[in-house]
Structures are given as structure tokens and as C-alpha cells.
Design an enzyme around this catalytic site. Structure first.
Site, PDB file in Angstrom:
ATOM      1  N   SER A 144       8.037  -3.151   3.138  1.00  0.00           N
ATOM      2  CA  SER A 144       7.383  -4.085   2.222  1.00  0.00           C
ATOM      3  C   SER A 144       6.051  -3.497   1.797  1.00  0.00           C
ATOM      4  CB  SER A 144       7.144  -5.431   2.921  1.00  0.00           C
ATOM      5  OG  SER A 144       6.291  -6.273   2.168  1.00  0.00           O
ATOM      6  N   TYR A 157       4.981 -11.750   9.265  1.00  0.00           N
ATOM      7  CA  TYR A 157       5.763 -10.857   8.411  1.00  0.00           C
ATOM      8  C   TYR A 157       5.020  -9.542   8.199  1.00  0.00           C
ATOM      9  CZ  TYR A 157       8.477  -9.343   4.329  1.00  0.00           C
ATOM     10  OH  TYR A 157       9.264  -8.636   3.450  1.00  0.00           O
TER      11      TYR A 157
END
Length: 259
Positions: A144, A157
Site C-alpha cells: 500500500s 492497517y
């Protein structure tokens, strides 16, 4: 860079029942691969496999936080197809945004279990299979933009994606002697099941990401991330390993510089 870029290759895609994983399953089979879709979402996963064609895609239900199930998924693939060439470790979860002052540690543990431990288990067992068969394989993990910078994503996350990128780089060092490449693909915000639940939230996510994006005039879609994963999975990237390929329109580079 034309033709069947994965012709004859056998691929496992985790999180393949929806979003980036489902797009990758369709794209990879279009390029000649046979794909095993690994996911907990049984109905969705079966539907994706059927829509592609059961001669090219199959579904295997697996909880990636359970190492025995992960090992069995790899065994299923090898027993069905005779080998494993590519792992696209794409499964992930994301908790809602919130203050670090109110961090839910049970949710933190769940996020780490899926995003890091699950990926580690699949890398371990996929690599074991590749080494045993002498396959110079490719392992691609969905990281990410939050693996490069803090801020855009929720705390758990973000921590998990930083850890996953570390795992990618470490595995690259450990598996290079076997001819196995390990890379990450790092998208900016994409409207998938992680971030969106219906057409209204898809539009909200895409509008927000477009407004905050560096690169204007393009809305990032799951297919764009699948295209990058295809490149890393294929021999077009035969001497690329240990990298984190940003699919973020320059977001991580510019934000790092401006900060």
C-alpha cells in the site's frame, strides 16, 4: 510486452474473490495462466471462477490466518496443476479510521494476523513448493502507499503494510539464491471491498482519492493494480526483486518530499 505473458503458469491469488484479486484473476487467465482463487468468501470466489471458466480458474476456501489451511491450499494447487509458479498474496483487511488514543488492540491483532501473518504463511509454503520443484517463481504482495508513509490509512492497517513491506524485502534476500523473486505492489486508494460497500461509497472513495491525488485526470481502479501485479508476476520483470512498485500516481514520492 505483448501476447501471453503468463502462458502455462500456475498462479495462486489470495483475496481473489473480489476487488484487486478478482481483476487479477481475470487478467492473469487472459494472459495464459491457470489460477487458483483463494478466499474466505466462498460464493463470491466460486462465481469469479465460473465467470472466468473452470478450465482456467478454480476456487479454494481458506482462512489465511490458519497455517494448516494455507499449506493445504498450496498442496491443492500443486496436486491439481503439478506445480506453482506465481503467488499473488493480495488478501487483506482494514479497520475503520480512528484515533491512536482509542486504538482497538483486538482489531489490531486481527489486521496483523491477516495482512502480515497470513502473507508470511503463504510466502513460506509457496516458496517451499517452488524450491522443491526447482521453479524460478515470482511472489507478489499487495502492500500500500501506507507502507511508505504514515497518515493516509488507519493505524493498524498502516503498521501491517509497513511490516509486510519489510517481509517482502527480507524474503527477497532469502529466496534470491533459489531464483525466486519477491516484490510488492503498492496502490493508492482504490474503491474495493476494503473501502467501499455500495455504489454510493465507491463514488465517495473515488471522489476523495481523486481530490487528494497528485496525478489528475485518472481514477485509480483495481485493474490498474492488477496490471502492475501482472508485470511483476511475469518474466517482463525477470531481474526485479525486493521492490515496492507504487501504483499511486506519485503520491508517496511527492508527499515524502513535501514532508
Amino acid at each position: 510486452m505483448s501476447g501471453q505473458r503468463l502462458d502455462g503458469k500456475i498462479v495462486i491469488i489470495t483475496g481473489g474473490a473480489s476487488g484487486i484479486g478478482a481483476e487479477a484473476a481475470r487478467l492473469f487467465t487472459d494472459h495464459g495462466a491457470k489460477v487458483v482463487i483463494v478466499d474466505l468468501q466462498e460464493e463470491l470466489g466460486q462465481n469469479v471462477a465460473v465467470s472466468i471458466g473452470l478450465d482456467k480458474a478454480s476456487f479454494y476456501r481458506c482462512d489465511i490466518t490458519d497455517e494448516t489451511e494455507v499449506e493445504n491450499a498450496v498442496k491443492f494447487t500443486v496436486e491439481k496443476h503439478g506445480k506453482l509458479d506465481v503467488l499473488f498474496s493480495n488478501a487483506g483487511v482494514m479497520e475503520p479510521h480512528g484515533s491512536i488514543l482509542d486504538l482497538d488492540l483486538e482489531a489490531f491483532d486481527r489486521t496483523m494476523a491477516v495482512n502480515v501473518r497470513g502473507a508470511a504463511a503463504f510466502i513460506k509454503h509457496a516458496a517451499r513448493s517452488m524450491v522443491a520443484s526447482g521453479t524460478r517463481g515470482s511472489i507478489v504482495c499487495t502492500t500500500s502507499v501506507t507502507a511508505e508513509i504514515g497518515g493516509p490509512g488507519p493505524h493498524s492497517y498502516t503498521a501491517s503494510k509497513h511490516a509486510l513491506l519489510g517481509l517482502v524485502r527480507s524474503a527477497c534476500g532469502g529466496l534470491g539464491k533459489y531464483g525466486i523473486r519477491v516484490n510488492g505492489v503498492a496502490p493508492y486508494g482504490v474503491a474495493t471491498g476494503l473501502t467501499s460497500y455500495n455504489e454510493e461509497t465507491v463514488k465517495m472513495v473515488e471522489d476523495y482519492c481523486s481530490a487528494t491525488a497528485i496525478l489528475k485526470g485518472v481514477v485509480l481502479k483495481a485493474r490498474h493494480v492488477a496490471d502492475a501485479a501482472l508485470f511483476l508476476a511475469s518474466d517482463d520483470s525477470v531481474y526485479i526483486s525486493g521492490q515496492n512498485l507504487g501504483v499511486d500516481g506519485g503520491y508517496s514520492v511527492v508527499k515524502l518530499t513535501s514532508n
